[in-house]
Design an enzyme around this catalytic site. Structure first.
Site, mmCIF file in Angstrom:
data_model
loop_
_atom_site.group_PDB
_atom_site.id
_atom_site.type_symbol
_atom_site.label_atom_id
_atom_site.label_comp_id
_atom_site.label_asym_id
_atom_site.label_seq_id
_atom_site.Cartn_x
_atom_site.Cartn_y
_atom_site.Cartn_z
ATOM 1 C CD GLU A 335 -2.635 -1.132 2.657
ATOM 2 O OE1 GLU A 335 -3.831 -1.374 2.452
ATOM 3 O OE2 GLU A 335 -2.059 -1.422 3.769
HETATM 4 C C1 TNX Z 1 -4.193 -4.212 4.978
HETATM 5 S S1 TNX Z 1 -2.561 -6.633 4.486
HETATM 6 C C2 TNX Z 1 -2.957 -3.834 5.403
HETATM 7 C C3 TNX Z 1 -2.490 -3.634 6.666
HETATM 8 C C4 TNX Z 1 -3.915 -3.303 7.447
HETATM 9 C C5 TNX Z 1 -4.934 -4.439 7.225
HETATM 10 C C6 TNX Z 1 -6.092 -4.479 7.781
HETATM 11 C C7 TNX Z 1 -1.306 -5.208 4.288
HETATM 12 C C8 TNX Z 1 -0.256 -5.893 3.572
HETATM 13 N N1 TNX Z 1 -1.736 -4.081 4.495
HETATM 14 O O1 TNX Z 1 -1.923 -2.399 6.992
HETATM 15 O O2 TNX Z 1 -3.714 -3.221 8.866
HETATM 16 O O3 TNX Z 1 -5.329 -4.443 5.707
HETATM 17 O O4 TNX Z 1 -6.826 -5.690 7.777
#
Ligand code: TNX
Length: 521
Positions: A335
C-alpha cells in the site's frame, strides 16, 4: 491333603494379588481429537496411565532433546502435581511407566519436524530425527492427554493416553502467524503467551509487524529517536511501547525454544509515519510528520531519492539482522500509494540488495512484484485480487498464502462480531478452514506455494483477550491447512474443533464460541 489344599489356596491368592493389576482402560486413539490431524494413526485399543512415578527419559548427549524433556515435565506439572524426573537414556527399553524422547536417524524421511509416537500400556516412545520433531510430537501427546492437563491448578487424574502409533510430518515447512505490534503494542510477556498458543498447534514462524504509521517497536541504537519518539504512540493515542534489543533477543530465544522462528518486519516505503515523525530528514520535504494514531493506510512514504534513506535502511536492517537468527527479514512494501511507481521500483530493488547484503532473505507483501524480485525473495499474497501474486509467480517467486478473504484473523467473524474490520468481508470459522489454497486462485498452484501465514492486524485489538477472541478458533484451522496431508472435511473437523472448548478454557484462552461449531448453551 489338607495341607495341599491350603497351599493351593495360598498360592492362588498370591498369584492373584501379584499378577492382577487393575485392567487398563480401553480407549480408541483414532477417536482422539487432534489438531492438526496427523498423517498416519493406528489405534490399539488400550491406555497408558501417566502417574507420579512416571519418568521422562531423553536422548543422552542431545541438548535439544533434554530441553524438550524439561519442557514436557514443566507443562504437565501444574495440573497433575507430578514432578516428573527427567533422566537420560541411550536407547529405548521396555521399562514401565516411562516416556522416552529419543533421536532416531532412521526417521529422517519424515523431515526435521516429523515424529513417531508409540503409546503402549507400559510406556510411551516419542522418536524423531531432530529435536524439532520431538517438540511437535510433544504437542500431539499433550492433546492425547485429557483437556484438564492444561489447567494451571492441580486436578484429579486419571491421566490416560490412548494406545497406538502416530507417524506424522507437515505438508508445508512454513506455517506462520503474523502479529501486528505496531497499531497496538503488546509487551514481551504478551508475545510469549502468543508464541505458546501458536506452538501448541505446531505453527513454526512468528512474523512481527514491528513498524507502521502508528508506532516503531524495536530499538535501533544508531537511530534512537525511532523509539524515543515513535515508541510512545499507538492507535487512539494509547501509551505504545517498544522492545529493547535485549527484549527482542529474549523473544527470539523464547520462540526458538519452541521451534518458532521470528520474522521481523520493517514496513517500507509506505506505512512509515512513525519513522517520518522521528527523523525529518527521511521526509520528502525534510519536515517531521506529526505522530499518527488513526487507522488510515497509504498516506506515508520515505523519501526515495536521498542517500540518507538508504543509510537509514542499511543501519536498521544491519542491527535487526544481527539479532535475528532466522533467515528472513520482511520489508513490507504494501500500500505504498504515496510513493510514485517510478520511485517504488528502484527502491524495492535497492532494499532487496541491502537485506541480502546482511545475509538475509527478503519477504515482502506481493505488491513488491512491481519490481524485479531477487531469485529467493518470497511474495506474500494478501489482496483479494491475485494480480500481484501472479506477477510474482511469473517472475519465478514462491508465494506465502495470506489471502485476506480467508486468512486475516482481524476480519470480523460475522456482522455480530464487535472486534475486527470488514474490508475483505467476514471470515467465519468455516470460511477460514473450508477452502483449498492450492486450487482457489487460478494461476497459483501447490507448486508455487511456499507456505501459509495467517495475520492479526491490531487496529481494533487492544488486549490479550482481544487477541484470543479473534485468533481462536480460527488459528487451529490454519494450522491444519498447513500441516496435514490428509483430506480435509469441514464436518469432520468441526467435531474435533468442538471438543477443544474445554482445552481452550483450561489454557485460559478467551475464545470466540462460534455458533458454527458450538450449540448455544
Ligand atoms: C491491509 S495487509 C494492510 C494492513 C492493515 C490490514 C487490515 C497489508 C499488507 N496491509 O496495513 O492493517 O489491511 O486488515
Amino acid at each position: 491333603m489338607k495341607n495341599k489344599l491350603i497351599f493351593t489356596l495360598l498360592f492362588g491368592m498370591f498369584a492373584f494379588f501379584t499378577s492382577c493389576e487393575e485392567p487398563h482402560v480401553q480407549m480408541d486413539m483414532s477417536k482422539e481429537n487432534l489438531i492438526p490431524k496427523p498423517t498416519k494413526l493406528t489405534a490399539t485399543g488400550s491406555s497408558f496411565e501417566l502417574e507420579d512415578e512416571t519418568e521422562v527419559y531423553v536422548q543422552s548427549g542431545n541438548a535439544g532433546a533434554e530441553k524438550i524433556g524439561t519442557y514436557l515435565a514443566d507443562l504437565i506439572k501444574p495440573s497433575t502435581g507430578y514432578a516428573l524426573e527427567v533422566k537420560k537414556a541411550e536407547k529405548y527399553s521396555d521399562k514401565d511407566d516411562a516416556i522416552f524422547l529419543l533421536i532416531d536417524n532412521s526417521l529422517k524421511s519424515l523431515g526435521d519436524e516429523g515424529y513417531k509416537l508409540t503409546v503402549t500400556e507400559d510406556n510411551i516412545l516419542l522418536a524423531a530425527s531432530k529435536p524439532e520433531g520431538l517438540f511437535r510430537g510433544v504437542q500431539t501427546l499433550r492433546q492425547l492427554l485429557p483437556a484438564k492437563i492444561e489447567a494451571k491448578e492441580k486436578q484429579e487424574g486419571p491421566w490416560l493416553v490412548a494406545t497406538g502409533t502416530i507417524e506424522d510430518a507437515p505438508k508445508y515447512g512454513f506455517r506462520s502467524t503474523m502479529l501486528d505490534v505496531s497499531r497496538h503494542f503488546f509487551n514481551v510477556d504478551e508475545v510469549k503467551r502468543f508464541i505458546d498458543q501458536i506452538a501448541a498447534f505446531k505453527m513454526n514462524y512468528l512474523h512481527l509487524h514491528l513498524s507502521d504509521d502508528q508506532g516503531w517497536r524495536i530499538e535501533i541504537k544508531s537511530w534512537p529517536k525511532l523509539t524515543e519518539i515513535s515508541g510512545k504512540t499507538h492507535v487512539t493515542g494509547g501509551k505504545g511501547g517498544f522492545y529493547t534489543q535485549e527484549q527482542y533477543k529474549e523473544l527470539v530465544k523464547y520462540a526458538q525454544d519452541r521451534f518458532v522462528t521470528i520474522i521481523p518486519e520493517i514496513d517500507m516505503p509506505g506505512h512509515t509515519n512513525a519513522a517520518l515523525a522521528a527523523y525529518p530528514e527521511l521526509n520528502p520535504d525534510n519536515k517531521a510528520k506529526k505522530p499518527y494514531t488513526g487507522i488510515d493506510v497509504g498516506f506515508s512514504t520515505l523519501t526515495i531519492n536521498k542517500d540518507v534513506t538508504y543509510k537509514f535502511i542499511d543501519d536498521v536492517i544491519r542491527e535487526i539482522a544481527a539479532i535475528t537468527p532466522g533467515p528472513y527479514i520482511h520489508i513490507g512494501g504494501d500500500e505504498s500509494h504515496a510513493t510514485k511507481k517510478k520511485d517504488y521500483i528502484p527502491f524495492i530493488e535497492k532494499v532487496q540488495d541491502i537485506v541480502n547484503s546482511h545475509g538475509k532473505q527478503v519477504i515482502g507483501w506481493a505488491d513488491l512484484s512491481a519490481a524485479r524480485l531477487k531469485p529467493n525473495t518470497l511474495a506474500q499474497f494478501w489482496q483479494e485480487k491475485p494480480d500481484n501474486a501472479l506477477n510474482a509467480v511469473k517472475q519465478g517467486a514462491k508465494i506465502i498464502m495470506s489471502t485476506a478473504s480467508h486468512m486475516y484473523m482481524d476480519l470480523k467473524y460475522d456482522s455480530l462480531c464487535t472486534l475486527g474490520l470488514t474490508w475483505a468481508g467476514y471470515v467465519n470459522t468455516r470460511k477460514a478452514y473450508d477452502w483449498i489454497p492450492e486450487t482457489t486462485f487460478k494461476g497459483i498452484t501447490g507448486e508455487d506455494i511456499f507456505g501459509f501465514e495467517t495475520a492479526l492486524w491490531t487496529e481494533t485489538v487492544k488486549t490479550p483477550a482481544d487477541i484470543d477472541f479473534l485468533v481462536f478458533p480460527r488459528l487451529p484451522g490454519y494450522a491444519e491447512i498447513g500441516w496435514t496431508t490428509r483430506k480435509r472435511d469441514w464436518n469432520e473437523y468441526k467435531t474435533r474443533l468442538a471438543s477443544f472448548d474445554e482445552r481452550f478454557k483450561y489454557m485460559g484462552i478467551n475464545y470466540y464460541r462460534s455458533p458454527l461449531v458450538w450449540e448455544k448453551k
